[in-house]
Design a protein around this motif. Structure first.
Motif, PDB file in Angstrom:
ATOM      1  N   ASN A 155       0.794  -1.221   0.000  1.00 39.21           N
ATOM      2  CA  ASN A 155       0.000   0.000   0.000  1.00 39.21           C
ATOM      3  C   ASN A 155       0.830   1.276   0.000  1.00 39.21           C
ATOM      4  O   ASN A 155       0.383   2.302  -0.515  1.00 39.21           O
ATOM      5  CB  ASN A 155      -0.935   0.013   1.207  1.00 39.21           C
ATOM      6  N   THR A 186      -7.106   5.619  -0.749  1.00 41.91           N
ATOM      7  CA  THR A 186      -6.926   5.537   0.697  1.00 41.91           C
ATOM      8  C   THR A 186      -8.195   4.942   1.314  1.00 41.91           C
ATOM      9  O   THR A 186      -8.913   4.185   0.653  1.00 41.91           O
ATOM     10  CB  THR A 186      -6.568   6.915   1.287  1.00 41.91           C
ATOM     11  N   SER A 187      -8.497   5.263   2.543  1.00 37.76           N
ATOM     12  CA  SER A 187      -9.640   4.670   3.236  1.00 37.76           C
ATOM     13  C   SER A 187     -10.070   5.581   4.379  1.00 37.76           C
ATOM     14  O   SER A 187      -9.240   6.276   4.972  1.00 37.76           O
ATOM     15  CB  SER A 187      -9.241   3.297   3.794  1.00 37.76           C
ATOM     16  N   ALA A 190      -8.335   5.455   7.671  1.00 40.94           N
ATOM     17  CA  ALA A 190      -7.089   6.195   7.866  1.00 40.94           C
ATOM     18  C   ALA A 190      -7.243   7.317   8.884  1.00 40.94           C
ATOM     19  O   ALA A 190      -6.284   7.687   9.554  1.00 40.94           O
ATOM     20  CB  ALA A 190      -6.607   6.784   6.531  1.00 40.94           C
ATOM     21  N   LYS A 204      -2.885   3.260   5.064  1.00 34.75           N
ATOM     22  CA  LYS A 204      -3.713   4.189   4.300  1.00 34.75           C
ATOM     23  C   LYS A 204      -3.604   5.610   4.830  1.00 34.75           C
ATOM     24  O   LYS A 204      -3.752   6.582   4.072  1.00 34.75           O
ATOM     25  CB  LYS A 204      -5.168   3.710   4.289  1.00 34.75           C
ATOM     26  N   ASN A 228     -10.878   8.160  -0.976  1.00 33.85           N
ATOM     27  CA  ASN A 228     -11.490   7.057  -0.226  1.00 33.85           C
ATOM     28  C   ASN A 228     -12.687   6.549  -1.021  1.00 33.85           C
ATOM     29  O   ASN A 228     -13.626   7.302  -1.269  1.00 33.85           O
ATOM     30  CB  ASN A 228     -11.945   7.562   1.150  1.00 33.85           C
TER      31      ASN A 228
END
Length: 313
Positions: A155, A186-187, A190, A204, A228
């Motif tokens: 990642n 990303t997420s 994070a 992330k 995201n």
């Protein structure tokens, strides 16, 4: 942590809203077939393209937007055959290159880009979509270091190596009006605290700051945005989230949102170096442009008031 199963099924979307409207499917403003979202003549590289969001959401959206060529990257290029077939159904004339690369391997990444650069004079867009989630415990002392750092190998390190090769090729031609366009996935984990996603969420979070750094490194010539994708029914969804039965986004939403972000760099420049979620209404984001930039919103910062001036009498 709250009992996930007890939360409303739309909690993932509503708890993360930044705009009044929130979408889980493609909506008119980001329709990749609209003229204002055209990517005619552009070449895009999509990693993690053999399955999940890459295959079902991102690659199809870029082909619908009219890209001249698309590079599909996966650990095993042979797994991309069905994806290529589906993309050709959308546009038989799109040029497709399938490349094999484990993005955590420097040698494989460099070999992949030798092949890409030999085929195309310019790669205008890189979508760093490939990623893994391998958290093996919700207790820090039980996290196996090798398993934990596998998330960072793919990642973070993998994203960096793909980005590095992309920028090496793009810097000679990138300009303020035609910047190199970089999307890093990303997420929302994070910016949350999710012990059962510790390895993934930490990696992330690193990508959000990495994206901001990349944008700052090339002022005016690189458009870099962290995105995201929300909750999608993909192979890496951990069991705790799957068992909660939250509503999933349509994968096409992510693809369309990415197209909107890169189609007109002047339109999305105010988001350079920032992070956003695909469910947010892009028209409202544009309307809040001055607020976002003046207050430096959609960035990760230390939550504190800093500076000696605060103590001045």
């Amino acid at each position: 942590m709250a009992d996930l199963a007890a939360l409303p099924k739309d909690w993932v979307v509503t708890s993360g809203q930044f705009t009044r409207k929130a979408f889980t499917n493609v909506y008119p403003a980001i329709d990749p077939t609209k003229a204002e979202n055209s990517l005619k003549g552009k070449t895009v590289v999509v990693t993690g393209a053999s399955r999940g969001l890459g295959a079902r959401g991102i690659a199809p959206a870029f082909v619908k937007a009219g890209v001249k060529a698309i590079v599909l990257s996966a650990t095993k290029a042979a797994t991309l055959a069905s994806v290529e077939e589906d993309l050709k159904k959308i546009n038989p004339d799109v040029e497709i290159l399938a490349v094999s690369a484990d993005i955590s391997s420097r040698d494989q990444v460099e070999k992949a880009w030798i092949e890409i650069n030999a085929r195309f004079d310019k790669v205008h867009i890189l979508v760093n979509n490939a990623g893994v989630e391998t958290t093996d415990s919700d207790k820090t002392h039980k996290l196996d270091p090798d398993i934990f750092f596998r998330n960072f190998e793919v990642n973070v390190k993998g994203t960096h190596m793909m980005t590095q090769q992309f920028l090496k090729a793009a810097i000679p031609w990138a300009t303020a009006t035609d910047p190199a366009r970089l999307i890093n996935m990303t997420s929302s984990s994070a910016w949350g605290v999710w012990p059962f996603l510790a390895a993934y969420s930490n990696s992330k979070a690193a990508m959000i700051h990495y994206t901001a750094t990349a944008a700052a490194s090339y002022p005016g010539t690189v458009l870099a945005i962290a995105v995201n994708p929300g909750l999608n029914d993909t192979e890496i969804i951990p069991s705790a989230l799957r068992e909660a039965n939250f509503h999933y986004n349509d994968p096409a939403l992510t693809g369309a949102a990415l197209v909107w972000l890169v189609a007109d760099p002047a339109r999305s420049q105010f988001l350079n170096g920032r992070v956003l979620t695909v469910e947010w209404d892009v028209e409202e984001l544009v309307a809040r442009k001055e607020e976002i930039t003046s207050k430096n919103l959609l960035t990760m910062q230390l939550n504190a008031t800093l500076g000696a001036e605060q103590f001045a009498k």
